[in-house]
Design a protein around this motif. Sequence first.
Motif, PDB file in Angstrom:
ATOM      1  N   ILE A   1       0.821  -1.380  -0.118  1.00  0.00           N
ATOM      2  CA  ILE A   1      -0.168  -0.123  -0.145  1.00  0.00           C
ATOM      3  C   ILE A   1       0.869   1.294  -0.015  1.00  0.00           C
ATOM      4  O   ILE A   1       0.655   2.252  -0.796  1.00  0.00           O
ATOM      5  N   VAL A   2       1.821   1.200   0.783  1.00  0.00           N
ATOM      6  CA  VAL A   2       2.735   2.561   0.782  1.00  0.00           C
ATOM      7  C   VAL A   2       3.833   2.603  -0.092  1.00  0.00           C
ATOM      8  O   VAL A   2       3.596   4.012  -0.843  1.00  0.00           O
ATOM      9  N   LYS A   3       4.127   1.563  -0.880  1.00  0.00           N
ATOM     10  CA  LYS A   3       4.833   1.754  -2.047  1.00  0.00           C
ATOM     11  C   LYS A   3       4.063   2.121  -3.253  1.00  0.00           C
ATOM     12  O   LYS A   3       4.650   2.935  -4.061  1.00  0.00           O
ATOM     13  N   THR A   4       2.912   1.604  -3.352  1.00  0.00           N
ATOM     14  CA  THR A   4       1.806   2.090  -4.406  1.00  0.00           C
ATOM     15  C   THR A   4       1.629   3.701  -4.539  1.00  0.00           C
ATOM     16  O   THR A   4       1.900   4.129  -5.493  1.00  0.00           O
ATOM     17  N   PHE A   5       1.686   4.204  -3.339  1.00  0.00           N
ATOM     18  CA  PHE A   5       1.213   5.480  -3.131  1.00  0.00           C
ATOM     19  C   PHE A   5       2.491   6.403  -2.509  1.00  0.00           C
ATOM     20  O   PHE A   5       2.105   7.651  -2.335  1.00  0.00           O
ATOM     21  N   ALA A   6       3.479   5.828  -2.693  1.00  0.00           N
ATOM     22  CA  ALA A   6       4.730   6.472  -1.992  1.00  0.00           C
ATOM     23  C   ALA A   6       5.057   7.818  -2.552  1.00  0.00           C
ATOM     24  O   ALA A   6       5.398   8.826  -1.531  1.00  0.00           O
ATOM     25  N   LYS A   7       4.720   8.178  -3.813  1.00  0.00           N
ATOM     26  CA  LYS A   7       5.144   9.477  -4.146  1.00  0.00           C
ATOM     27  C   LYS A   7       4.013   9.897  -4.692  1.00  0.00           C
ATOM     28  O   LYS A   7       3.954  11.001  -5.551  1.00  0.00           O
ATOM     29  N   ASP A   8       2.849   9.740  -4.050  1.00  0.00           N
ATOM     30  CA  ASP A   8       1.747  10.273  -4.467  1.00  0.00           C
ATOM     31  C   ASP A   8       1.105  11.730  -3.764  1.00  0.00           C
ATOM     32  O   ASP A   8       1.084  11.657  -2.553  1.00  0.00           O
ATOM     33  N   PRO A   9       1.319  12.981  -4.325  1.00  0.00           N
ATOM     34  CA  PRO A   9       1.233  14.033  -3.990  1.00  0.00           C
ATOM     35  C   PRO A   9      -0.087  14.382  -3.420  1.00  0.00           C
ATOM     36  O   PRO A   9      -0.441  15.474  -2.630  1.00  0.00           O
ATOM     37  N   ARG A  10      -1.119  13.530  -3.600  1.00  0.00           N
ATOM     38  CA  ARG A  10      -2.475  13.806  -2.948  1.00  0.00           C
ATOM     39  C   ARG A  10      -2.695  13.632  -1.773  1.00  0.00           C
ATOM     40  O   ARG A  10      -3.726  13.499  -1.056  1.00  0.00           O
ATOM     41  N   ILE A  11      -1.885  12.577  -1.272  1.00  0.00           N
ATOM     42  CA  ILE A  11      -1.548  12.080   0.349  1.00  0.00           C
ATOM     43  C   ILE A  11      -0.917  13.038   1.131  1.00  0.00           C
ATOM     44  O   ILE A  11       0.344  13.505   0.879  1.00  0.00           O
ATOM     45  N   LEU A  12      -1.475  13.610   2.243  1.00  0.00           N
ATOM     46  CA  LEU A  12      -0.764  14.422   3.469  1.00  0.00           C
ATOM     47  C   LEU A  12       0.281  13.492   3.946  1.00  0.00           C
ATOM     48  O   LEU A  12       1.421  13.734   4.285  1.00  0.00           O
ATOM     49  N   ALA A  13      -0.422  12.150   4.687  1.00  0.00           N
ATOM     50  CA  ALA A  13       0.594  11.671   5.701  1.00  0.00           C
ATOM     51  C   ALA A  13       0.200  10.300   5.686  1.00  0.00           C
ATOM     52  O   ALA A  13      -0.807   9.862   5.307  1.00  0.00           O
ATOM     53  N   TRP A  14       1.308   9.324   6.415  1.00  0.00           N
ATOM     54  CA  TRP A  14       0.533   8.003   6.830  1.00  0.00           C
ATOM     55  C   TRP A  14       0.623   7.777   8.232  1.00  0.00           C
ATOM     56  O   TRP A  14       1.679   8.089   8.926  1.00  0.00           O
ATOM     57  N   ASP A  15      -0.776   7.686   8.827  1.00  0.00           N
ATOM     58  CA  ASP A  15      -0.725   7.304  10.385  1.00  0.00           C
ATOM     59  C   ASP A  15      -0.561   5.639  10.384  1.00  0.00           C
ATOM     60  O   ASP A  15      -1.820   5.079   9.920  1.00  0.00           O
ATOM     61  N   VAL A  16       0.494   5.196  10.609  1.00  0.00           N
ATOM     62  CA  VAL A  16       0.719   3.777  10.631  1.00  0.00           C
ATOM     63  C   VAL A  16      -0.172   2.919  11.480  1.00  0.00           C
ATOM     64  O   VAL A  16      -0.466   1.752  11.192  1.00  0.00           O
ATOM     65  N   TRP A  17      -0.487   3.350  12.683  1.00  0.00           N
ATOM     66  CA  TRP A  17      -1.545   2.804  13.598  1.00  0.00           C
ATOM     67  C   TRP A  17      -2.293   3.541  14.613  1.00  0.00           C
ATOM     68  O   TRP A  17      -1.611   4.210  15.251  1.00  0.00           O
ATOM     69  N   ASN A  18      -3.716   3.652  14.342  1.00  0.00           N
ATOM     70  CA  ASN A  18      -4.430   4.253  15.378  1.00  0.00           C
ATOM     71  C   ASN A  18      -4.514   3.812  16.885  1.00  0.00           C
ATOM     72  O   ASN A  18      -4.806   2.280  16.952  1.00  0.00           O
ATOM     73  N   GLU A  19      -4.067   4.463  17.722  1.00  0.00           N
ATOM     74  CA  GLU A  19      -4.196   4.101  19.143  1.00  0.00           C
ATOM     75  C   GLU A  19      -3.927   2.572  19.490  1.00  0.00           C
ATOM     76  O   GLU A  19      -4.579   1.651  19.929  1.00  0.00           O
ATOM     77  N   PRO A  20      -2.845   2.343  19.162  1.00  0.00           N
ATOM     78  CA  PRO A  20      -2.057   1.078  19.209  1.00  0.00           C
ATOM     79  C   PRO A  20      -2.154   0.179  20.517  1.00  0.00           C
ATOM     80  O   PRO A  20      -2.983  -1.095  20.499  1.00  0.00           O
ATOM     81  N   ASP A  21      -1.909   0.887  21.437  1.00  0.00           N
ATOM     82  CA  ASP A  21      -2.363   0.207  22.873  1.00  0.00           C
ATOM     83  C   ASP A  21      -3.797   0.428  23.478  1.00  0.00           C
ATOM     84  O   ASP A  21      -3.736  -0.002  24.558  1.00  0.00           O
ATOM     85  N   ASN A  22      -4.699   0.812  22.609  1.00  0.00           N
ATOM     86  CA  ASN A  22      -6.018   0.993  22.985  1.00  0.00           C
ATOM     87  C   ASN A  22      -6.457  -0.542  23.310  1.00  0.00           C
ATOM     88  O   ASN A  22      -6.357  -1.385  22.645  1.00  0.00           O
ATOM     89  N   PRO A  23      -7.182  -0.804  24.752  1.00  0.00           N
ATOM     90  CA  PRO A  23      -7.580  -2.136  24.777  1.00  0.00           C
ATOM     91  C   PRO A  23      -8.696  -2.517  23.854  1.00  0.00           C
ATOM     92  O   PRO A  23      -8.733  -3.680  23.754  1.00  0.00           O
ATOM     93  N   GLY A  24      -9.504  -1.552  23.217  1.00  0.00           N
ATOM     94  CA  GLY A  24     -10.238  -2.076  22.255  1.00  0.00           C
ATOM     95  C   GLY A  24     -11.545  -1.334  22.525  1.00  0.00           C
ATOM     96  O   GLY A  24     -12.170  -0.921  21.611  1.00  0.00           O
ATOM     97  N   GLY A  25     -12.243  -1.139  23.529  1.00  0.00           N
ATOM     98  CA  GLY A  25     -13.330  -0.640  23.910  1.00  0.00           C
ATOM     99  C   GLY A  25     -14.694  -1.449  23.463  1.00  0.00           C
ATOM    100  O   GLY A  25     -14.516  -2.412  22.843  1.00  0.00           O
ATOM    101  N   GLY A  26     -15.876  -1.080  23.883  1.00  0.00           N
ATOM    102  CA  GLY A  26     -17.097  -1.638  23.715  1.00  0.00           C
ATOM    103  C   GLY A  26     -17.215  -2.808  24.590  1.00  0.00           C
ATOM    104  O   GLY A  26     -16.493  -2.960  25.740  1.00  0.00           O
ATOM    105  N   ASN A  27     -18.106  -3.564  24.247  1.00  0.00           N
ATOM    106  CA  ASN A  27     -18.284  -4.956  25.148  1.00  0.00           C
ATOM    107  C   ASN A  27     -18.119  -6.230  24.565  1.00  0.00           C
ATOM    108  O   ASN A  27     -18.576  -7.450  24.763  1.00  0.00           O
TER     109      ASN A  27
END
Length: 393
Positions: free
Chosen positions: A174-200
């Motif tokens: 995924i990153v290599k395919t769009f690595a030079k794409d000026p339409r992308i601002l940034a890559w967030d590699v993992w959202n809240e990685p150490d979040n236990p999960g939430g919900g029930n």
Amino acid sequence: MRKACRALAVGVFVALVAPVVSARDGAQWTPAEAHAWYAKQAWPVGSNYIPANAINQFEMWQADSFDPARIDKELGWAQTLGMTTMRVFLHDQLWQQDAAGFKKRIDTFLAIAARHGIKPMLVLFDSCWDPVPKPGKQHAPLPGIHNSGWVQGPGVAMDDPSQYPRLKDYTVDIVKTFAKDPRILAWDVWNEPDNPGGGNYTTNPKDKFDRVAQLLPQVFDWARSASPTQPLTSGVWHNDDWAPGAKLNAVETTQLERSDIVTFHSYDWPETFVKRVAQLKPYGRPMICTEYMARGAGSTIDEILPLGKKLDVGMIQWGFVEGKTQTTMPWDSWDKPYIQKPPVLWFHDLLHTDGTPYRQREVDIIRMLSKAPRGVVPPDAVSYPLQALKTAR
């Protein structure tokens, strides 16, 4: 988000128009390189985005439910507000299911966003909500419950080390395919990685923190091996102190030591937001708050967004259009679903499904701040006293 590729011709075109980035291939950007990049961007302001007719990442991106017309309409609304970015979640199983089709749909999304002057931040993995993601037809929203269909990625796949090569291949491709794409601002590699999960949910990855602590540095390495011209990041989101020398856990240490730009989440009162910026400033890198705005928790457009503008912190609030994610409901809806009577105060989201504002004052503030020069807050957009900012500057 918490509770406690494209064809060869297109690739050649992107390679020709992509801006030259001074950062060295395969190496973390220096603070100077990161600031040089940030100075060339429009002030990042926008929302965490999913179309109103999608309950989660699968429903947004799968071939039978991907809806370019709806996305075009909604990003048109974002353009009228002066938004310049959207934070958008991908999923490893979408790539596993149909890599070529998934990348083609990402390209379609980026083309729509570019027409509206929006450069998205793309998120590769996420540790929040349902830990057992299943592609295919998704269930209907659970009545009165916040984000009742959102899925983790990789989720319980972390329990099986034989899955790790697949996760690496997904990240690199995924990153290599769009690595030079000026339409992308940034890559967030993992959202809240150490979040236990939430919900029930009763199932979660075993020893989740330890597995994430092991995988996150690898994800940074995998993504960086594709030599992207966009910065990599993962945002800190909890604990009381993120300053250098503070007692950071292993995941936070990786996030702050490996990111090209510093990102963070703050769903707190304005004075806490200012404190957070002050804690992160010594890292010497541009900052983007990638999640904020929980009205019932004290985080509002009126008080937080002008602070971000004045401090030149990029700002991405949670939720854009009211829809199947039901994030107008608060986090506590998992304990007491709002079935009979929806809350009067929306928790997240800016617009009704038809594009009309939930509250006109909020969209007026976004427009004013987006139009203003970098770091300048028009008097009509001020709510929180700006003199309090001396602690964060």
